[in-house]
Enzyme design. Structure first.
Site, mmCIF file in Angstrom:
data_model
loop_
_atom_site.group_PDB
_atom_site.id
_atom_site.type_symbol
_atom_site.label_atom_id
_atom_site.label_comp_id
_atom_site.label_asym_id
_atom_site.label_seq_id
_atom_site.Cartn_x
_atom_site.Cartn_y
_atom_site.Cartn_z
ATOM 1 N N ASP A 63 0.828 -1.190 0.000
ATOM 2 C CA ASP A 63 0.000 0.000 0.000
ATOM 3 C C ASP A 63 0.877 1.259 0.000
ATOM 4 O O ASP A 63 1.671 1.476 0.916
ATOM 5 C CB ASP A 63 -0.865 -0.035 1.267
ATOM 6 C CG ASP A 63 -1.933 1.028 1.246
ATOM 7 O OD1 ASP A 63 -2.632 1.124 0.227
ATOM 8 O OD2 ASP A 63 -2.051 1.776 2.226
ATOM 9 N N THR A 96 -3.081 5.547 -4.138
ATOM 10 C CA THR A 96 -1.967 6.349 -3.629
ATOM 11 C C THR A 96 -0.691 6.115 -4.437
ATOM 12 O O THR A 96 0.045 7.055 -4.714
ATOM 13 C CB THR A 96 -1.701 6.039 -2.146
ATOM 14 O OG1 THR A 96 -1.506 4.635 -1.990
ATOM 15 C CG2 THR A 96 -2.866 6.461 -1.301
ATOM 16 N N THR A 97 -0.442 4.871 -4.816
ATOM 17 C CA THR A 97 0.759 4.599 -5.606
ATOM 18 C C THR A 97 0.662 5.289 -6.959
ATOM 19 O O THR A 97 1.618 5.923 -7.419
ATOM 20 C CB THR A 97 0.933 3.078 -5.809
ATOM 21 O OG1 THR A 97 0.725 2.426 -4.559
ATOM 22 C CG2 THR A 97 2.313 2.741 -6.322
ATOM 23 N N ASP A 392 -9.150 0.001 1.467
ATOM 24 C CA ASP A 392 -9.100 0.546 0.103
ATOM 25 C C ASP A 392 -10.409 0.265 -0.628
ATOM 26 O O ASP A 392 -10.974 1.136 -1.288
ATOM 27 C CB ASP A 392 -7.958 -0.096 -0.708
ATOM 28 C CG ASP A 392 -6.598 0.489 -0.349
ATOM 29 O OD1 ASP A 392 -6.547 1.370 0.534
ATOM 30 O OD2 ASP A 392 -5.591 0.064 -0.949
HETATM 31 P P1 ADP Z 1 -2.749 2.160 -6.045
HETATM 32 O O1 ADP Z 1 -2.109 2.441 -4.723
HETATM 33 O O2 ADP Z 1 -2.452 3.237 -7.024
HETATM 34 O O3 ADP Z 1 -4.186 1.822 -5.939
HETATM 35 P P2 ADP Z 1 -2.403 -0.608 -6.775
HETATM 36 O O4 ADP Z 1 -1.230 -1.445 -6.434
HETATM 37 O O5 ADP Z 1 -3.672 -0.867 -6.071
HETATM 38 O O6 ADP Z 1 -1.974 0.886 -6.606
HETATM 39 O O7 ADP Z 1 -2.613 -0.754 -8.336
HETATM 40 C C1 ADP Z 1 -3.639 -0.088 -9.001
HETATM 41 C C2 ADP Z 1 -3.501 -0.312 -10.486
HETATM 42 O O8 ADP Z 1 -3.641 -1.704 -10.808
HETATM 43 C C3 ADP Z 1 -4.603 0.421 -11.238
HETATM 44 O O9 ADP Z 1 -4.059 1.047 -12.363
HETATM 45 C C4 ADP Z 1 -5.535 -0.711 -11.628
HETATM 46 O O10 ADP Z 1 -6.278 -0.416 -12.797
HETATM 47 C C5 ADP Z 1 -4.584 -1.847 -11.847
HETATM 48 N N1 ADP Z 1 -5.253 -3.162 -11.752
HETATM 49 C C6 ADP Z 1 -5.995 -3.636 -10.725
HETATM 50 N N2 ADP Z 1 -6.462 -4.881 -11.005
HETATM 51 C C7 ADP Z 1 -6.011 -5.200 -12.238
HETATM 52 C C8 ADP Z 1 -6.132 -6.352 -13.090
HETATM 53 N N3 ADP Z 1 -6.839 -7.407 -12.715
HETATM 54 N N4 ADP Z 1 -5.512 -6.309 -14.276
HETATM 55 C C9 ADP Z 1 -4.778 -5.249 -14.645
HETATM 56 N N5 ADP Z 1 -4.613 -4.133 -13.894
HETATM 57 C C10 ADP Z 1 -5.227 -4.099 -12.710
HETATM 58 MG MG MG Z 2 -5.137 0.228 -5.118
#
Ligand code: ADP
Ligand code: MG
Length: 546
Positions: A63, A96-97, A392
């Site tokens: 996270d 956040t990332t 989240d």
């Molecule tokens: P953040 O802190 O930004 O939420 P995450 O590690 O949760 O970071 O990653 C979010 C990213 O992963 C988003 O761009 C989302 O669209 C992408 N994502 C989530 N699930 C999938 C999936 N099944 N396939 C491809 N991309 C995904």
């Molecule tokens: Mg996320």
């Protein structure tokens, strides 16, 4: 002869100062370092980080905001990037990332323009234009969602948990999240009002994730203070006190000078009377349950137990607030002010055995909107990470309902924003055009990183993605498992619109702010070192800088 110029000091001794391009360069580098740190965690194939604090406590997480908070970053402009993550967390609760990675890339591309002697004010102007345009583009591609779209909402919740510790049970957890958020929705004239503080997330080690449940009411990771107190109180009248039920200065280590035993006995009697008075005061209001934020003296516990009052001490501040909201009780600081009007109500207050430990369940509250998700998991690291993933998901579902708009993920919206921004850049001329183009390319960092983290060739994937978007396929995203381009909407990778609008908004704001700094003046008393210094023991060894 005084022809020679004396050096003039306008700043106190020890002040460090960097100016001009040097200041910009170090600020940009620090910001990029922060982005680089969290970058590898992005997306379902992102890696986790293990952070060990000065006390040796270990956090394993994926996270973004948690990582940055635990890292205790000190460099001033790096801190500004951390603020972006915090804003994102407060506004949406997820993404956040994404926000941090975009901010880093915006600055990286700005640096390229600075090297071509494009002035930072020109870049800043272009970035602002591009940021505004991005908001419009995102809003125009968003799709509607309402409370009735259970399937879509569930997919939003599941997308939030993809690739996190909750992965294996995300189906079940998503169902719980939807149930909880729907319980707390309030309909207002302007639309839906959702206070996500009404959903309390409590984690308890033991048994498996599949035993997680939603409880209507508030659950405390606490037990009653005295064995002789009732285990269950029905129709509870609840007093909430945020000061100690103790007599000050009578701890064992306090010296009292008494000259004879009688005086000592008088002293003890006096103390006992004061505690008895306190308990009398509580029971005289009709209270049958006491939640105290501070300690309750042993003697007071004994008196409370004798009168059949159920009491819990050292309740966390956040729980005190939850309980107040749920039961309608006023939080009382001075016990003498407590009246029956301050009491709250709960149908049952009960001590329940969960795993090996006791917890206190406060159910059938005055405010039926208060709910708790009680999460279970094998170890404390597992439940903590599940808790972050579920939090989240709650934020995402609430955000989707509030704005009524969602987008697909997997890099699709970023690709679409980049494509349309490039078209917009064509209508501009000169240096602003370059800045808008740099902005568009920076947004592509999200699909590029998703591909990289999945071990795919980012150039191939991005080329394919661009082609799909040129074919008017706005939800073309990356299937991180096969490496192919997919329709992210059909694949059920869905996110609230606000994740994307907020991330781009705060990322561009901070990038512009950092770009406009050309002078860093750090006082000698400043603990974090001068502007040229990297945080102590921190990121100096990170690979791939510059
Ligand atoms: P953040 O802190 O930004 O939420 P995450 O590690 O949760 O970071 O990653 C979010 C990213 O992963 C988003 O761009 C989302 O669209 C992408 N994502 C989530 N699930 C999938 C999936 N099944 N396939 C491809 N991309 C995904
Ligand atoms: Mg996320």
């Amino acid at each position: 002869m005084s022809n020679q110029m004396q050096p003039i000091f306008i700043l106190p001794e020890g002040t460090q100062r960097t100016q001009g391009r040097n200041a910009q360069r170090t600020n940009i580098m620090a910001a990029k370092l922060v982005a680089e740190t969290v970058r590898t965690t992005l997306g379902p194939k992102g890696m986790d980080k293990m952070i060990v604090d000065s006390l040796g406590d270990v956090t394993v997480t994926n996270d973004g905001v948690t990582i940055l908070e635990e890292m205790q970053i000190e460099h001033p402009s790096a801190k500004m990037i951390v603020e972006v993550a915090k804003t994102q967390e407060n506004e949406v609760g997820d993404g956040t990332t994404t926000a941090v990675v975009v901010a880093g890339e915006l600055l990286k591309n700005a640096e390229r323009l600075l090297e071509q002697n494009i002035h930072s004010t020109v870049i800043a102007k272009g970035y602002r234009m591009a940021a505004d345009r991005s908001q419009e583009i995102l809003r125009s591609i968003g799709e509607k969602v309402t409370e009735k779209d259970d399937k879509l909402l569930k997919q939003v919740a599941m997308t939030a948990m993809t690739g996190k510790g909750a992965e294996s049970s995300k189906e079940l957890l998503a169902t719980l999240v939807i149930k909880a958020v729907k319980r707390i929705v309030e309909k207002e004239e302007k639309g839906l009002y959702i206070d996500i503080n009404n959903v309390k997330v409590e984690a308890k080690v033991g048994s498996g994730v599949e035993d997680s449940e939603m409880i209507e009411g508030v659950v405390l990771d606490k037990e009653k203070v005295h064995a002789a107190m009732p285990r269950v109180v029905k129709g509870a009248k609840v007093a909430i006190i945020d000061s100690a039920m103790e007599v000050k200065g009578t701890e064992a280590d306090t010296k009292i000078s008494v000259s004879d035993p009688q005086q000592f006995q008088a002293f003890i009697d006096q103390e006992e009377k004061m505690l008895r008075d306190m308990v009398d005061k509580v029971t005289s209001t009709g209270a049958t349950v006491v939640f105290c934020q501070k300690g309750i003296d042993d003697m007071a516990q004994h008196f409370l137990a004798k009168r059949g009052v159920f009491a819990v001490r050292r309740v966390k501040k956040s729980d005190v607030e939850n309980l107040s909201r749920a039961t309608g009780a006023n939080i009382i600081t001075n016990l003498h002010d407590l009246t029956s009007k301050d009491l709250g109500f709960a149908g049952t207050v009960e001590e329940v055995k969960v795993g090996d430990e006791n917890m206190v369940f406060v159910r059938e509250c005055k405010n039926p909107k208060a709910v708790t998700l009680l999460l279970r998991g094998g170890t404390s690291h597992v439940v903590d990470e599940i808790k972050r993933a579920v939090t989240d998901a709650i934020g995402d579902v609430a955000s989707a309902l509030k704005s009524g708009s969602i987008v697909a993920g997997a890099g699709a919206p970023e690709m679409e924003v980049a494509r349309q921004l490039k078209k917009f850049a064509d209508t501009l001329s000169g240096r602003e055009q370059l800045a808008v183009l740099a902005f568009a390319e920076a947004i592509e960092v999200i699909p590029r990183t998703l591909a990289e983290n999945a071990g795919l060739d980012p150039i191939d994937v991005l080329t394919e993605l661009r082609a799909a978007h040129d074919q008017k396929n706005k939800w073309a995203g990356i299937n991180v498992f096969t490496g192919k381009v997919m329709d992210a909407w059909k694949a059920g990778v869905l996110e609230p619109l606000k994740i994307k609008t907020q991330a781009i908004k705060s990322a561009s704001e901070v990038a512009v702010m950092i770009l406009r700094i050309d002078d860093v003046i750090a006082g000698s008393s400043h603990g974090g070192g001068g502007p040229d210094m990297m945080p102590p023991g921190g990121m100096g060894g990170m690979p791939g800088m510059m």
